[in-house]
Scaffold this active site. Structure first.
Site, PDB file in Angstrom:
ATOM      1  N   ASP A   1     -28.322  17.899  16.835  1.00 61.60           N
ATOM      2  CA  ASP A   1     -29.304  17.527  15.813  1.00 61.60           C
ATOM      3  C   ASP A   1     -29.703  18.682  14.909  1.00 61.60           C
ATOM      4  O   ASP A   1     -30.565  18.505  14.049  1.00 61.60           O
ATOM      5  CB  ASP A   1     -30.587  17.019  16.484  1.00 61.60           C
ATOM      6  CG  ASP A   1     -30.295  16.124  17.661  1.00 61.60           C
ATOM      7  OD1 ASP A   1     -29.639  15.090  17.451  1.00 61.60           O
ATOM      8  OD2 ASP A   1     -30.668  16.476  18.797  1.00 61.60           O
TER       9      ASP A   1
ATOM     10  N   HIS B   1       0.852  -1.198   0.000  1.00 63.35           N
ATOM     11  CA  HIS B   1       0.000   0.000   0.000  1.00 63.35           C
ATOM     12  C   HIS B   1       0.884   1.243   0.000  1.00 63.35           C
ATOM     13  O   HIS B   1       1.886   1.293   0.709  1.00 63.35           O
ATOM     14  CB  HIS B   1      -0.896  -0.037   1.247  1.00 63.35           C
ATOM     15  CG  HIS B   1      -2.011   0.964   1.247  1.00 63.35           C
ATOM     16  ND1 HIS B   1      -2.888   1.131   0.195  1.00 63.35           N
ATOM     17  CD2 HIS B   1      -2.404   1.864   2.191  1.00 63.35           C
ATOM     18  CE1 HIS B   1      -3.767   2.087   0.501  1.00 63.35           C
ATOM     19  NE2 HIS B   1      -3.490   2.550   1.698  1.00 63.35           N
TER      20      HIS B   1
ATOM     21  N   CYS C   1     -25.245  22.130  16.788  1.00 66.29           N
ATOM     22  CA  CYS C   1     -25.830  21.335  17.874  1.00 66.29           C
ATOM     23  C   CYS C   1     -25.813  19.855  17.486  1.00 66.29           C
ATOM     24  O   CYS C   1     -25.410  19.488  16.391  1.00 66.29           O
ATOM     25  CB  CYS C   1     -27.266  21.775  18.133  1.00 66.29           C
ATOM     26  SG  CYS C   1     -27.457  23.542  18.406  1.00 66.29           S
TER      27      CYS C   1
HETATM   28  C1  PLP Z   1      -8.682   1.973   1.839  1.00 67.00           C
HETATM   29  C2  PLP Z   1      -7.671   1.216   1.072  1.00 67.00           C
HETATM   30  C3  PLP Z   1      -7.614   1.314  -0.322  1.00 67.00           C
HETATM   31  C4  PLP Z   1      -8.451   2.286  -1.120  1.00 67.00           C
HETATM   32  O1  PLP Z   1      -7.852   3.561  -1.087  1.00 67.00           O
HETATM   33  P1  PLP Z   1      -8.434   4.777  -1.953  1.00 67.00           P
HETATM   34  O2  PLP Z   1      -7.440   5.859  -1.735  1.00 67.00           O
HETATM   35  O3  PLP Z   1      -9.757   5.106  -1.336  1.00 67.00           O
HETATM   36  O4  PLP Z   1      -8.554   4.331  -3.343  1.00 67.00           O
HETATM   37  C5  PLP Z   1      -6.727   0.490  -0.989  1.00 67.00           C
HETATM   38  N1  PLP Z   1      -5.929  -0.358  -0.314  1.00 67.00           N
HETATM   39  C6  PLP Z   1      -5.938  -0.462   1.034  1.00 67.00           C
HETATM   40  C7  PLP Z   1      -5.015  -1.414   1.712  1.00 67.00           C
HETATM   41  C8  PLP Z   1      -6.796   0.336   1.767  1.00 67.00           C
HETATM   42  O5  PLP Z   1      -6.790   0.251   3.104  1.00 67.00           O
END
Ligand code: PLP
Length: 369
Positions: free
Chosen positions: A310, A161, A308
């Site tokens: 609500d 990621h 607030c």
């Molecule tokens: C949330 C997430 C995504 C998606 O990310 P976006 O920026 O919303 O496209 C992809 N991979 C992992 C591991 C995530 O946690």
């Protein structure tokens, strides 16, 4: 019984965005529907995504995946986060794919799968620089091989990621990509590369073509929202969510009238104040104060006084003829005016992801297709 505040979710817009992502990336698409599909409604969005051709759904944790199975979704589902070993049996029973980054946990998953006469579908997670979940690139290939040798487990995927794919400077993203490619080449050399290699979130899917591999994991772009101000979407993507309410009262207040808790706002002259039945318990943030706007009568008007639980108040003096029952737009368009999740994010010092996923469960979701 419904209420006069709701989130209107345009499922066709999500399908359009997903089809555009598929065309642009020429790669299979995982629709990331964690956190109730970023507030848009997980089951409805997942169904729409599958109909639009997505073979994969991404969730944050196993419980979200089980809920999709219980709603009848048959697509591949990957739980991207941590699944505690004591939940593995239930997850495997529901045929979820699980992220794994630890050999001991992989063994526990495999054992749970064997007890069910099934195979644990595992995606080995490598931390190439996000500084969050994952095994190090140095250990990635060994963990894949360990999983491949485990009876009851299958190394279905390898993933990582990005931390900065939504920034202008992509040099760190390329460094991460390089580490990921390193793990893949090691595995290729021994013909041990898992079927599904994936790395790209929305920003990378669009801005870093080398990161597309076998699957792109898109969340924010599917909802028609920019991954960041530096990584805007192509112009033809459509925001899928509108947040609407209705004026519950309009009063003409004399000059110097305090509005809301704490008397932080006083009317400057004679002001027409509209009361709107949405508040912080709906996800309309209380802080920072007096920066938000809403649309009434096709115009932007300022929210005045404290938000607030609500209700909020808006100064509608500048708009002719506002009356009880009129539509109020918190996010979306009205007349020629528009307020976006990015606008709200700017008022509240956050990002659009946080704005839509922060619209609380008590706000009914209304679907249109
Ligand atoms: C949330 C997430 C995504 C998606 O990310 P976006 O920026 O919303 O496209 C992809 N991979 C992992 C591991 C995530 O946690």
């Amino acid at each position: 019984m419904n209420r006069p505040t709701c989130a209107v979710v345009n499922l066709s817009a999500i399908q359009h965005n997903l089809r555009r992502l598929s065309e642009i990336t020429k790669t299979k698409v995982m629709a990331v529907v964690k956190a109730n599909a970023y507030g848009h409604g997980a089951v409805e969005v997942a169904r729409a995504a599958v109909e639009a051709g997505c073979e994969w759904l991404g969730v944050a944790f196993a419980g979200e995946g089980v809920a999709l199975r219980q709603a009848g979704l048959k697509a591949n589902i990957l739980a991207l986060g941590y699944t505690p070993p004591d939940q593995a049996a239930e997850a495997i029973e529901h045929d979820l794919s699980l992220a794994v980054y630890d050999g001991g946990v992989a063994r526990a998953y495999a054992e749970a799968a064997r007890a069910l006469n099934k195979r644990a579908r595992l995606h080995i997670k490598v931390d190439t620089g996000m500084g969050r979940l994952g095994t190090s690139p140095a250990d990635g290939a060994a963990l894949v091989r360990l999983v491949q040798r485990l009876p009851g487990a299958e190394a279905e995927g390898l993933f990582t990621h990005f931390a900065t794919a939504d920034e202008t400077d992509l040099s760190f993203a390329y460094e991460q990509l390089h580490h990921f490619q390193g793990v893949l080449s090691k595995l290729n050399a021994t013909h041990a590369r898992p079927r599904w290699a994936h790395a790209a979130n929305s920003a990378a899917a669009l801005g870093l073509p080398e990161a597309r591999f076998d699957l792109v994991r898109v969340g924010i772009a599917a909802y028609g929202l920019n991954p960041s101000p530096e990584a805007p979407l192509p112009a033809d993507f459509i925001p899928a969510l509108e947040w609407k309410s209705t004026v519950s009262q309009v009063r003409l207040m004399p000059p110097g009238t305090p509005i809301s808790y704490g008397r932080e706002y006083f009317t400057k002259g004679e002001e027409r104040i509209a009361v709107i039945p949405v508040g912080y318990a709906d996800g309309f943030r209380r802080f920072p104060k007096n920066v938000a706007q809403v649309l009434v009568g096709g115009r932007r008007v300022p929210v005045v006084g404290r938000v607030c639980m609500d209700q909020i108040m808006a100064n509608v003096s500048g708009v002719e003829g506002v009356k009880m029952g009129d539509e109020v737009v918190l996010i979306g368009g009205q007349g020629g005016a528009r307020l976006t999740a990015d606008d709200a994010a700017a008022w509240w010092g956050t990002i659009n992801y946080d704005v839509t996923s922060g619209i609380m469960a008590r706000v009914p979701r209304v679907y249109k297709s």
